[in-house]
Motif scaffolding. Structure first.
Motif, short mmCIF file in Angstrom:
data_model
loop_
_atom_site.label_atom_id
_atom_site.label_comp_id
_atom_site.label_asym_id
_atom_site.label_seq_id
_atom_site.Cartn_x
_atom_site.Cartn_y
_atom_site.Cartn_z
N LYS A 92 0.83 -1.20 0.00
CA LYS A 92 0.00 0.00 0.00
C LYS A 92 0.86 1.25 0.00
O LYS A 92 0.59 2.21 -0.72
N ALA A 93 1.93 1.25 0.81
CA ALA A 93 2.81 2.42 0.89
C ALA A 93 3.42 2.75 -0.47
O ALA A 93 3.57 3.94 -0.83
N ASP A 94 3.76 1.73 -1.27
CA ASP A 94 4.30 1.95 -2.61
C ASP A 94 3.29 2.70 -3.48
O ASP A 94 3.64 3.63 -4.21
N VAL A 95 2.03 2.27 -3.40
CA VAL A 95 0.99 2.87 -4.22
C VAL A 95 0.72 4.31 -3.78
O VAL A 95 0.63 5.22 -4.61
N VAL A 96 0.60 4.52 -2.48
CA VAL A 96 0.32 5.87 -1.96
C VAL A 96 1.41 6.83 -2.42
O VAL A 96 1.12 7.93 -2.91
N LYS A 97 2.65 6.43 -2.29
CA LYS A 97 3.78 7.30 -2.67
C LYS A 97 3.72 7.63 -4.16
O LYS A 97 3.90 8.79 -4.55
N ALA A 151 10.76 15.01 0.21
CA ALA A 151 10.67 15.52 -1.16
C ALA A 151 9.28 15.37 -1.75
O ALA A 151 8.89 16.12 -2.65
N VAL A 152 8.51 14.41 -1.26
CA VAL A 152 7.13 14.24 -1.74
C VAL A 152 6.24 15.36 -1.21
O VAL A 152 5.30 15.78 -1.88
N HIS A 153 6.55 15.86 -0.03
CA HIS A 153 5.63 16.75 0.68
C HIS A 153 6.04 18.21 0.74
O HIS A 153 5.21 19.06 1.07
N ALA A 154 7.30 18.52 0.47
CA ALA A 154 7.77 19.89 0.73
C ALA A 154 8.87 20.29 -0.25
O ALA A 154 9.60 19.46 -0.80
N ALA A 200 1.66 22.74 -5.26
CA ALA A 200 2.22 21.67 -6.09
C ALA A 200 2.50 20.40 -5.30
O ALA A 200 2.67 19.34 -5.89
N LYS A 201 2.57 20.49 -3.98
CA LYS A 201 2.76 19.33 -3.13
C LYS A 201 1.43 18.96 -2.47
O LYS A 201 0.53 19.80 -2.36
N PRO A 202 1.26 17.72 -2.03
CA PRO A 202 -0.02 17.33 -1.42
C PRO A 202 -0.31 18.14 -0.15
O PRO A 202 0.61 18.56 0.56
#
Length: 509
Positions: free
Chosen positions: A121-126, A385-388, A414-416
């Motif tokens: 699940k973590a792979d998909v979420v990322k 890097a995904v969030h900020a 641009a970030k979640p």
């Protein structure tokens, strides 16, 4: 891009219909559920639609029970996980076609080795988070100028970029509907539906429930209602030790103590940092001066200003969707007084009104969004890097401690978002708060009010003896350990630099 002939034929039919309609599909869709504003561009509207459906997919990816994730293809029908991967990957490909950059993977029908890399699940979420964030960045970077250009679509056919973007967004909507079926098959309610049901269950007299987004006037910012609650403000001893071992020092985090409980009433906080375009509207209407210069690079820690730099020319390339920088605490207060005049129906600018700077308590509570981890997304700084936006992904070169050469801000949103629906609460730009700085939380109000009591510590005052004002959130130039919601910084109220911006809060009735 490997696709079945059936899927390809459907895509061609859809393309033909879209091409016949031209950009009218976009013009019809952009009027739905959008706040009124004469300043908003076509790409802004497209970005809102992309983020709206993208964030629904992210919420589903995070919400669906891990034990029900199934990665094995069933009779050429995608599982829940594969639907998410396909939607995110294909839409990412379509958006990237517009920019002409590297294309990501597609997870169509049939065997595809790319899918095998996703095991959890973590792979998909990322992956979904990254696809949505990168797509938003492409839309922001391309802007209105790209909408009427053409790019290759399926089968090397040419199509307007607005058509490609619209197709990508509506394709996501199609898969969102398929994912809802999985929820219902497992007797579950999708997160977006739960949120709407919760709002509808409130009495009619209850206005602006938590999570509601509103705008008071065309020039007013989008505000998000933050729920009432309480939290532990500051950092634990363990978190301080972690920060000290990851680039900080025990002295640099000592002011995050003592950790204490703070209770807050519901209030609203701006969805994004104040943008350059929003600040420009204020400056044009009021004639507010740009100031006496702005700090950049190593000069910021000496509180020095370059007289050639201003919010209009901060020494870095910006769009109107970038957060405004080179604005002081005093400048932020002037902007807020202007907003309050709008809220009062065009009266005189006033500090008295619903709009204000957030207090430190407001800001940290909203940034944490119910979490107790080091970062609002968890304890893993490798996921930053995904969030900020920070020094590892903002164009920085020759990084040395807190400094780097080059680097710049990025368009907001641009970030979640975090769990409260707030964007860029970590990184991009530091954000002013109302509070006077003190090197300890001892004696600080426990009800979320701003601290207006000057510190007895001379280091907490400027050269005129005035209290330094607190800023939060870190910036594009600084390392990951400073992205924690507990991080505090302070500067003179009249100081400006190119890593500092702000967002506004609003008191609710």
């Amino acid at each position: 891009m490997k696709r079945s002939s059936k899927r390809f034929s459907i895509a061609v039919v859809v393309l033909t219909l879209l091409a016949a309609a031209g950009t009218s599909l976009y013009s019809q869709a952009q009027t739905q559920n959008q706040p009124p504003s004469h300043e908003r561009s076509r790409s802004d509207e497209m970005l809102d639609r992309w983020n709206d459906i993208g964030n629904k997919l992210i919420a589903m990816a995070q919400d669906f029970p891990e034990d029900k994730y199934d990665f094995k293809l069933q009779k050429d029908e995608r599982t829940f996980a594969q639907n998410l991967l396909h939607a995110a990957a294909l839409d990412f490909v379509l958006i990237r076609k517009v920019s002409g950059k590297n294309l990501g993977p597609d997870f169509g029908e049939g065997d595809n080795p790319s899918r095998d890399a996703f095991k959890t699940k973590a792979d998909v979420v990322k992956f979904v988070q990254e696809a949505v964030a990168d797509g938003a960045l492409v839309i922001q970077q391309q802007g209105d100028a790209a909408l009427d250009k053409t790019s290759k679509f399926f089968g090397n056919r040419m199509a307007h970029n607005s058509t490609i973007w619209t197709f990508a967004i509506e394709h996501s909507g199609e898969h969102y509907g398929q994912l809802v079926v999985y929820y219902r098959a497992n007797n579950l309610v999708p997160p977006d539906t739960r949120r709407h049901l919760a709002q509808e269950s409130q009495p009619a007299a209850v206005q602006r429930a938590p999570g509601t987004v509103f705008r008071d006037c065309p020039d007013c910012p989008e505000m998000v209602v933050v729920p009432a609650g309480n939290f532990a403000m500051g950092s634990s001893a363990e978190e301080k030790s972690w920060a000290a071992s990851h680039g900080g020092s025990m002295g640099s985090v000592a002011d995050e103590a003592p950790q204490h409980r703070v209770s807050l009433s519901s209030f609203a906080l701006e969805k994004y940092d104040v943008t350059r375009g929003e600040y420009a509207a204020f400056a044009r209407e009021t004639g507010y001066p740009a100031g006496d210069g702005c700090g950049r690079g190593r000069a910021i820690f000496k509180w020095e200003k370059d007289p050639k730099l201003t919010w209009e020319n901060p020494g870095q390339a910006q769009t109107d969707r970038d957060p405004v920088v080179c604005v002081s605490w005093q400048d932020a207060r002037a902007y807020i007084a202007w907003l309050n005049s709008k809220a009062h129906g065009g009266g005189a600018a006033s500090a008295n009104g619903p709009y204000r700077l957030p207090s430190e308590g407001d800001w940290e509570y909203a940034a944490r969004a119910g979490t107790i981890t080091k970062f609002y997304w968890g304890d893993d700084d490798a996921a930053a890097a995904v969030h900020a936006w920070f020094n590892a992904n903002s164009g920085c070169e020759k990084v040395e401690g807190l400094f780097c050469d080059h680097g710049q801000t990025h368009p907001v949103g641009a970030k979640p978002p975090n769990a409260f629906g707030l964007y860029d609460m970590a990184g991009n730009v530091w954000q002013w708060t109302e509070d006077c700085y003190d090197n300890s939380y001892a004696g600080i109000p426990a009800d979320g009010r701003a601290n207006e009591a000057p510190s007895s510590d001379p280091k907490a005052k400027d050269s005129q003896g005035n209290c330094l004002r607190v800023d939060r959130g870190s910036s594009w130039m600084f390392p990951a350990w400073l992205l924690r919601p507990a991080t505090r910084e302070r500067n003179p109220a009249d100081y400006r630099n190119d890593i500092m911006g702000f967002r506004v809060a609003r008191t609710l009735p």
